[in-house]
Design an enzyme around this catalytic site. Structure first.
Site, PDB file in Angstrom:
ATOM      1  CG  ASN A  75      -7.930  -1.735  -5.238  1.00 39.75           C
ATOM      2  OD1 ASN A  75      -7.035  -2.573  -5.069  1.00 39.75           O
ATOM      3  ND2 ASN A  75      -8.177  -0.784  -4.336  1.00 39.75           N
ATOM      4  N   GLY A 103       0.017   5.519  -4.346  1.00 40.08           N
ATOM      5  CA  GLY A 103      -0.538   6.814  -4.727  1.00 40.08           C
ATOM      6  C   GLY A 103       0.073   7.930  -3.893  1.00 40.08           C
ATOM      7  CG  ASP A 116      -2.096   0.932   1.091  1.00 34.67           C
ATOM      8  OD1 ASP A 116      -2.382   1.365  -0.031  1.00 34.67           O
ATOM      9  OD2 ASP A 116      -2.712   1.256   2.119  1.00 34.67           O
TER      10      ASP A 116
HETATM   11  C1  IPE Z   1      -1.575   0.358  -3.309  1.00 35.45           C
HETATM   12  O1  IPE Z   1      -1.367   1.734  -3.349  1.00 35.45           O
HETATM   13  C2  IPE Z   1      -1.877  -0.213  -4.670  1.00 35.45           C
HETATM   14  C3  IPE Z   1      -3.281  -0.551  -4.902  1.00 35.45           C
HETATM   15  C4  IPE Z   1      -4.220  -0.497  -4.005  1.00 35.45           C
HETATM   16  C5  IPE Z   1      -3.625  -0.973  -6.228  1.00 35.45           C
HETATM   17  P1  IPE Z   1      -2.550   2.778  -3.318  1.00 35.45           P
HETATM   18  O2  IPE Z   1      -2.912   3.099  -4.730  1.00 35.45           O
HETATM   19  O3  IPE Z   1      -3.671   2.289  -2.492  1.00 35.45           O
HETATM   20  O4  IPE Z   1      -1.855   4.016  -2.655  1.00 35.45           O
HETATM   21  P2  IPE Z   1      -2.455   4.975  -1.545  1.00 35.45           P
HETATM   22  O5  IPE Z   1      -2.940   4.121  -0.444  1.00 35.45           O
HETATM   23  O6  IPE Z   1      -3.557   5.739  -2.202  1.00 35.45           O
HETATM   24  O7  IPE Z   1      -1.300   5.823  -1.174  1.00 35.45           O
HETATM   25  C1  IPE Z   2      -5.468  -2.666  -0.310  1.00 38.27           C
HETATM   26  O1  IPE Z   2      -5.149  -1.327  -0.390  1.00 38.27           O
HETATM   27  C2  IPE Z   2      -5.406  -3.298  -1.658  1.00 38.27           C
HETATM   28  C3  IPE Z   2      -4.084  -3.422  -2.256  1.00 38.27           C
HETATM   29  C4  IPE Z   2      -2.943  -3.089  -1.713  1.00 38.27           C
HETATM   30  C5  IPE Z   2      -4.063  -4.003  -3.577  1.00 38.27           C
HETATM   31  P1  IPE Z   2      -6.268  -0.199  -0.541  1.00 38.27           P
HETATM   32  O2  IPE Z   2      -5.541   1.080  -0.685  1.00 38.27           O
HETATM   33  O3  IPE Z   2      -7.217  -0.557  -1.606  1.00 38.27           O
HETATM   34  O4  IPE Z   2      -7.024  -0.291   0.863  1.00 38.27           O
HETATM   35  P2  IPE Z   2      -7.911   0.775   1.625  1.00 38.27           P
HETATM   36  O5  IPE Z   2      -8.948   1.258   0.655  1.00 38.27           O
HETATM   37  O6  IPE Z   2      -6.993   1.882   2.028  1.00 38.27           O
HETATM   38  O7  IPE Z   2      -8.454   0.038   2.789  1.00 38.27           O
HETATM   39 MG    MG Z   3      -4.105   2.417  -0.528  1.00 36.65          MG
END
Ligand code: IPE
Ligand code: IPE
Ligand code: MG
Length: 238
Positions: A65, A20, A17
């Site tokens: 997602n 982003g 995680d």
């Molecule tokens: C994890 O990074 C990747 C996926 C969930 C696909 P995020 O895209 O959730 O990154 P943050 O949590 O918004 O920083």
């Molecule tokens: C969990 O991360 C899914 C992945 C890392 C692929 P998310 O970013 O989707 O989780 P939440 O929404 O913060 O719980």
């Molecule tokens: Mg995330």
């Protein structure tokens, strides 16, 4: 590594995680964080293999997602095919066995074919079991397993009284994979987000502030060190 050689987990699962957040902090589009995260993943796989981890399972895309903006979902959908295209020769050479767990039916047909191809090419490999959870949800996995069990009961392949924890586990995507010993989540989010609900029943959990694209060997070492110092009781007493 000196102090982390004690108790090595057999199966590590990682919720990757913070991609982003990592990108936004640098003024980059979120997708650049996902791209960078792919590099972290290959490095982590190599390191796990080097230190003798038998199973590495990573969460790459959840069933939730899909609710992200289309541009991001489109980008995330392309990543596994690119990843497999780029690294499948290396995985074969290094004895990596790849499995992909999650729903396949609503994935692009080309991606489905690529997954089948690489799973087949690597199926005899025994160096490390690398599992990509893609379009995966822990609740969905349990629902799908339940449906399959019901069908087998109706078809009289099994009786209701045959259903126990062991048999239920055999209907999950992870039927050939042992339970998770160590679950790591990056990016300072203290939750499971629907990852491997069944398989983490007795996992040790480790949360780190490090964002996934910035995750390095030292971060994994920290998790391994924490793990080595835990006492696992499984409901008993020590
Ligand atoms: C994890 O990074 C990747 C996926 C969930 C696909 P995020 O895209 O959730 O990154 P943050 O949590 O918004 O920083
Ligand atoms: C969990 O991360 C899914 C992945 C890392 C692929 P998310 O970013 O989707 O989780 P939440 O929404 O913060 O719980
Ligand atoms: Mg995330």
């Amino acid at each position: 590594m000196n102090d982390v050689c004690n108790k090595i987990p057999r199966h590590i699962a990682i919720i990757m995680d913070g991609n982003g957040t990592w990108a936004l902090k640098r003024g980059l589009p979120r997708n650049m964080g996902h791209r960078k995260g792919t590099q972290t993943l290959i490095n982590t796989l190599k390191y796990c293999q080097q230190i003798g981890i038998e199973y590495l399972t990573v969460f790459a895309f959840s069933t939730e997602n899909w609710s992200r903006p289309k541009e991001e979902v489109d980008y995330l959908m392309k990543l596994p095919e690119q990843f497999l295209e780029k690294y499948h020769t290396e995985m074969i050479e290094n004895g990596v066995r790849l499995r992909v767990i999650g729903r396949r039916d609503n994935l692009d047909i080309k991606l489905q074919e690529k997954i089948i191809q690489v799973e087949k090419e690597t199926e005899a490999n025994t160096n490390i079991n690398f599992t990509l959870a893609f379009n995966y949800g822990g609740k969905d996995e349990i629902v799908q397993a339940t449906k399959k069990i019901i069908v087998d009961v109706i078809d009289k392949k099994i009786g209701i009284n045959d259903v126990d924890e062991k048999m239920f586990g055999e209907y999950l995507y992870t039927k050939d994979i042992p339970p998770v010993d160590l679950m790591i989540r990056t990016s300072n989010q203290i939750r499971i987000s629907n990852f491997m609900l069944w398989q983490i029943a007795y996992s040790e959990l480790f949360f780190t502030n490090t964002l996934w694209p910035a995750f390095r060997r030292k971060d994994l070492n920290e998790a391994l060190e924490a793990y080595a110092n835990r006492t696992r009781r499984f409901g008993g007493i020590k």
